[in-house]
Design a protein around this motif. Structure first.
Motif, PDB file in Angstrom:
ATOM      1  N   VAL A  56      -4.051  -8.840   1.507  1.00  0.00           N
ATOM      2  CA  VAL A  56      -3.155  -8.060   2.355  1.00  0.00           C
ATOM      3  C   VAL A  56      -3.928  -7.080   3.099  1.00  0.00           C
ATOM      4  CG1 VAL A  56      -1.324  -8.288   0.412  1.00  0.00           C
ATOM      5  CG2 VAL A  56      -2.918  -6.333   0.259  1.00  0.00           C
ATOM      6  N   ALA A  57      -2.940  -6.662   4.328  1.00  0.00           N
ATOM      7  CA  ALA A  57      -3.494  -5.730   5.142  1.00  0.00           C
ATOM      8  C   ALA A  57      -2.457  -4.318   4.845  1.00  0.00           C
ATOM      9  CB  ALA A  57      -3.574  -6.248   6.528  1.00  0.00           C
ATOM     10  N   GLU A  58      -3.241  -3.343   5.357  1.00  0.00           N
ATOM     11  CA  GLU A  58      -2.475  -1.881   5.465  1.00  0.00           C
ATOM     12  C   GLU A  58      -1.337  -2.148   6.357  1.00  0.00           C
ATOM     13  OE1 GLU A  58      -3.262   2.787   6.004  1.00  0.00           O
ATOM     14  OE2 GLU A  58      -4.811   1.494   5.536  1.00  0.00           O
ATOM     15  N   PHE A  59      -0.250  -1.379   6.128  1.00  0.00           N
ATOM     16  CA  PHE A  59       1.047  -1.740   7.349  1.00  0.00           C
ATOM     17  C   PHE A  59       1.695  -0.381   7.053  1.00  0.00           C
ATOM     18  CE2 PHE A  59       5.290  -2.897   8.432  1.00  0.00           C
ATOM     19  CZ  PHE A  59       5.058  -3.615   9.387  1.00  0.00           C
ATOM     20  N   SER A  60       2.481   0.091   8.121  1.00  0.00           N
ATOM     21  CA  SER A  60       3.160   0.915   8.324  1.00  0.00           C
ATOM     22  C   SER A  60       4.626   0.668   8.501  1.00  0.00           C
ATOM     23  CB  SER A  60       2.570   2.156   9.199  1.00  0.00           C
ATOM     24  OG  SER A  60       3.443   3.350   9.267  1.00  0.00           O
ATOM     25  N   ILE A  61       5.810   0.745   7.827  1.00  0.00           N
ATOM     26  CA  ILE A  61       6.953   0.691   8.020  1.00  0.00           C
ATOM     27  C   ILE A  61       7.456   1.910   9.001  1.00  0.00           C
ATOM     28  CG2 ILE A  61       9.305   0.428   7.030  1.00  0.00           C
ATOM     29  CD1 ILE A  61       8.102  -0.584   4.487  1.00  0.00           C
ATOM     30  N   PRO A  62       7.930   1.780  10.131  1.00  0.00           N
ATOM     31  CA  PRO A  62       8.294   2.648  11.039  1.00  0.00           C
ATOM     32  C   PRO A  62       9.433   3.347  10.650  1.00  0.00           C
ATOM     33  CG  PRO A  62       7.875   0.635  12.260  1.00  0.00           C
ATOM     34  CD  PRO A  62       7.824   0.492  10.878  1.00  0.00           C
ATOM     35  N   ALA A  63       9.567   4.788  10.844  1.00  0.00           N
ATOM     36  CA  ALA A  63      10.837   5.527  10.246  1.00  0.00           C
ATOM     37  C   ALA A  63      12.263   4.913  10.917  1.00  0.00           C
ATOM     38  CB  ALA A  63      10.642   7.103  10.601  1.00  0.00           C
ATOM     39  N   THR A  96      12.940   2.037  11.200  1.00  0.00           N
ATOM     40  CA  THR A  96      13.628   0.699  10.688  1.00  0.00           C
ATOM     41  C   THR A  96      14.822   0.880   9.783  1.00  0.00           C
ATOM     42  OG1 THR A  96      11.242   0.080  10.444  1.00  0.00           O
ATOM     43  CG2 THR A  96      12.852  -1.223   9.286  1.00  0.00           C
ATOM     44  N   TYR A  97      14.930   2.101   9.126  1.00  0.00           N
ATOM     45  CA  TYR A  97      16.049   2.462   7.975  1.00  0.00           C
ATOM     46  C   TYR A  97      16.519   3.647   8.181  1.00  0.00           C
ATOM     47  CZ  TYR A  97      14.126  -1.752   5.747  1.00  0.00           C
ATOM     48  OH  TYR A  97      13.828  -2.909   5.482  1.00  0.00           O
ATOM     49  N   GLN A  98      17.637   4.072   8.294  1.00  0.00           N
ATOM     50  CA  GLN A  98      18.158   5.178   8.245  1.00  0.00           C
ATOM     51  C   GLN A  98      17.785   6.241   7.138  1.00  0.00           C
ATOM     52  OE1 GLN A  98      22.509   4.292   8.502  1.00  0.00           O
ATOM     53  NE2 GLN A  98      22.612   4.868   6.170  1.00  0.00           N
ATOM     54  N   THR A  99      17.485   5.641   6.043  1.00  0.00           N
ATOM     55  CA  THR A  99      16.958   6.300   4.991  1.00  0.00           C
ATOM     56  C   THR A  99      15.721   7.038   5.228  1.00  0.00           C
ATOM     57  OG1 THR A  99      17.948   5.176   3.413  1.00  0.00           O
ATOM     58  CG2 THR A  99      16.262   6.272   2.616  1.00  0.00           C
ATOM     59  N   LEU A 100      14.688   6.365   5.714  1.00  0.00           N
ATOM     60  CA  LEU A 100      13.391   6.973   6.145  1.00  0.00           C
ATOM     61  C   LEU A 100      13.524   8.214   7.270  1.00  0.00           C
ATOM     62  CD1 LEU A 100      11.127   3.540   6.405  1.00  0.00           C
ATOM     63  CD2 LEU A 100      11.343   5.331   4.632  1.00  0.00           C
ATOM     64  N   GLU A 101      12.557   9.292   6.865  1.00  0.00           N
ATOM     65  CA  GLU A 101      12.367  10.165   7.901  1.00  0.00           C
ATOM     66  C   GLU A 101      11.186  10.130   8.562  1.00  0.00           C
ATOM     67  OE1 GLU A 101      13.206  13.682   5.487  1.00  0.00           O
ATOM     68  OE2 GLU A 101      15.329  13.205   5.196  1.00  0.00           O
ATOM     69  N   GLU A 102      10.170   9.522   7.996  1.00  0.00           N
ATOM     70  CA  GLU A 102       9.057   9.176   8.280  1.00  0.00           C
ATOM     71  C   GLU A 102       8.278   8.104   8.199  1.00  0.00           C
ATOM     72  OE1 GLU A 102       6.207  11.626   5.005  1.00  0.00           O
ATOM     73  OE2 GLU A 102       6.698  12.691   7.006  1.00  0.00           O
ATOM     74  N   ASP A 103       7.381   7.538   8.888  1.00  0.00           N
ATOM     75  CA  ASP A 103       6.927   6.180   8.478  1.00  0.00           C
ATOM     76  C   ASP A 103       6.223   6.048   6.996  1.00  0.00           C
ATOM     77  OD1 ASP A 103       6.990   5.829  11.393  1.00  0.00           O
ATOM     78  OD2 ASP A 103       5.186   5.932  11.686  1.00  0.00           O
ATOM     79  N   ALA A 104       6.390   4.884   6.528  1.00  0.00           N
ATOM     80  CA  ALA A 104       6.246   4.565   5.104  1.00  0.00           C
ATOM     81  C   ALA A 104       4.822   3.683   4.949  1.00  0.00           C
ATOM     82  CB  ALA A 104       7.298   4.174   4.385  1.00  0.00           C
ATOM     83  N   ARG A 105       3.908   3.887   4.176  1.00  0.00           N
ATOM     84  CA  ARG A 105       2.826   3.225   3.966  1.00  0.00           C
ATOM     85  C   ARG A 105       3.297   2.204   3.109  1.00  0.00           C
ATOM     86  NH1 ARG A 105       0.428   8.488   3.214  1.00  0.00           N
ATOM     87  NH2 ARG A 105       1.032   8.434   0.902  1.00  0.00           N
ATOM     88  N   ALA A 106       2.524   0.806   3.483  1.00  0.00           N
ATOM     89  CA  ALA A 106       3.120  -0.394   2.606  1.00  0.00           C
ATOM     90  C   ALA A 106       1.698  -1.282   3.157  1.00  0.00           C
ATOM     91  CB  ALA A 106       4.376  -0.902   3.215  1.00  0.00           C
ATOM     92  N   VAL A 107       1.813  -2.476   2.537  1.00  0.00           N
ATOM     93  CA  VAL A 107       0.693  -3.568   2.797  1.00  0.00           C
ATOM     94  C   VAL A 107       1.607  -4.962   3.182  1.00  0.00           C
ATOM     95  CG1 VAL A 107      -0.754  -2.649   1.018  1.00  0.00           C
ATOM     96  CG2 VAL A 107       0.928  -4.511   0.343  1.00  0.00           C
ATOM     97  N   SER A 108       0.774  -5.655   3.885  1.00  0.00           N
ATOM     98  CA  SER A 108       1.559  -6.725   4.639  1.00  0.00           C
ATOM     99  C   SER A 108       0.757  -8.264   4.404  1.00  0.00           C
ATOM    100  CB  SER A 108       2.040  -6.428   6.007  1.00  0.00           C
ATOM    101  OG  SER A 108       0.985  -6.281   6.751  1.00  0.00           O
TER     102      SER A 108
END
Length: 326
Positions: A231-238, A240-252
């Motif tokens: 996998v590679a590091e990935f950032s879910i942009p804030a 994307t969802y109304q729940t997120l207040e800032e980008d969330a760290r993930a993998v992809s």
């Protein structure tokens, strides 16, 4: 307006007729219809794959549509066996399939599967209800009931092992994304561990109906997962969802559309051409198609490219290693 001599016009007309005849001859070898292996309803694969199938059917005037499947691993088998012309898959399961390590067919090297075009990255993300009290991976209680998507899907293949690597103890549950979302809302599950293109329809629907937490990997967890999985590091942009207040760290992992290697070259060429030259139309299918562009063919180092797809890329200035062309 330029005036043509009669002889020149006649030659042009004759050439056009010959070209049309050639196209018709090539088209006569095309399949009468096609199916695209997607995944369960409520996930991005189903939305993306079904929409893309409808676009290609309209664009090329060939009957076709999306088919509900178990996801990337099953799609590889369906395409290899000729039970689906096209499918959607992820690089992890694809590597397993070509090496004869698919859980659906151990020992069988799936050599009739060719890459067509890049789709998008699949982030691995975790969702819980806000009132669960789970705000991080370390908060997941022992014995938590976790839904990992359809059996043998990318999510089900890799996410349980990832969470085990991080020391999470859980009960494994499977099902379609829509069903799992309903079970989470009804209190039958504690967590859903998604591997799907964003925004995930089931999560978008959940956050409209109730308060949810979208759990990110902390920096230490991220390094552990990157060291142990493809996998590679990935950032879910804030955004994307109304729940997120800032980008969330993930993998992809990257996803690619695949085709049976024995499909006619001209057919796959036209399918690839239509897809790569109409990104606005693809974006109307699903916004994750923003990365469905030829520059991203570099992310496939696993599957051979179908010669029809490779021809379009090479004609348009994109280089592919000869070793990666079927």
């Amino acid at each position: 307006m330029r005036n043509f001599k009669p002889t020149t016009m006649a030659l042009l007309t004759s050439g056009a007729l010959l070209a049309a005849g050639s196209v018709q001859a090539d088209r006569s070898e095309w399949p009468d219809n096609f199916t695209v292996g997607t995944a369960s309803q409520g996930g991005t694969y189903f939305v993306y794959g079904s929409g893309w199938a409808n676009f290609i059917a309209d664009e090329l005037d060939v009957s076709g549509g999306g088919e509900v499947t178990g996801g990337p691993t099953q799609n590889l088998a369906l395409v290899h066996e000729g039970n689906a012309a096209f499918g959607l898959t992820t690089m992890g399961p694809a590597a397993d399939a070509v090496n004869g390590e698919s859980p659906l067919a151990p020992g069988l090297k799936m050599d009739n599967v060719c890459a067509m075009f890049p789709m998008y990255e699949t982030p691995f993300s975790i969702t819980t209800l806000a009132d669960s009290g789970i705000e991080s991976i370390s908060d997941i209680p022992d014995g938590a009931r976790i839904g990992f998507g359809p059996a043998a899907s990318t999510s089900d293949t890799y996410f349980p092992a990832m969470l085990e690597e991080l020391g999470v103890d859980f009960e494994r549950r499977n099902g379609g994304w829509s069903d799992l979302g309903g079970q989470l809302q009804d209190g039958l599950l504690d967590v859903i561990a998604f591997a799907a293109g964003i925004p995930i329809p089931a999560v978008s629907q959940l956050e409209v109906q109730t308060d949810v937490n979208i759990i990110e990997f902390n920096e230490e967890e991220l390094e552990i997962i990157k060291e142990n999985f493809p996998v590679a590091e990935f950032s879910i942009p804030a955004s994307t969802y109304q729940t997120l207040e800032e980008d969330a760290r993930a993998v992809s992992m990257w996803n690619f559309a695949i085709a049976g290697c024995d499909l006619p070259e001209d057919f796959v060429y036209e399918v690839t051409k239509a897809t790569m030259e109409n990104n606005d139309r693809m974006m109307s299918v699903h916004r994750s198609a923003a990365t469905t562009i030829p520059e991203n063919i570099k992310h496939n180092t696993v599957l051979p490219f179908h010669p029809g797809a490779a021809r379009w890329y090479e004609e348009n200035g994109y280089e592919i290693d000869e070793a990666l062309i079927k």
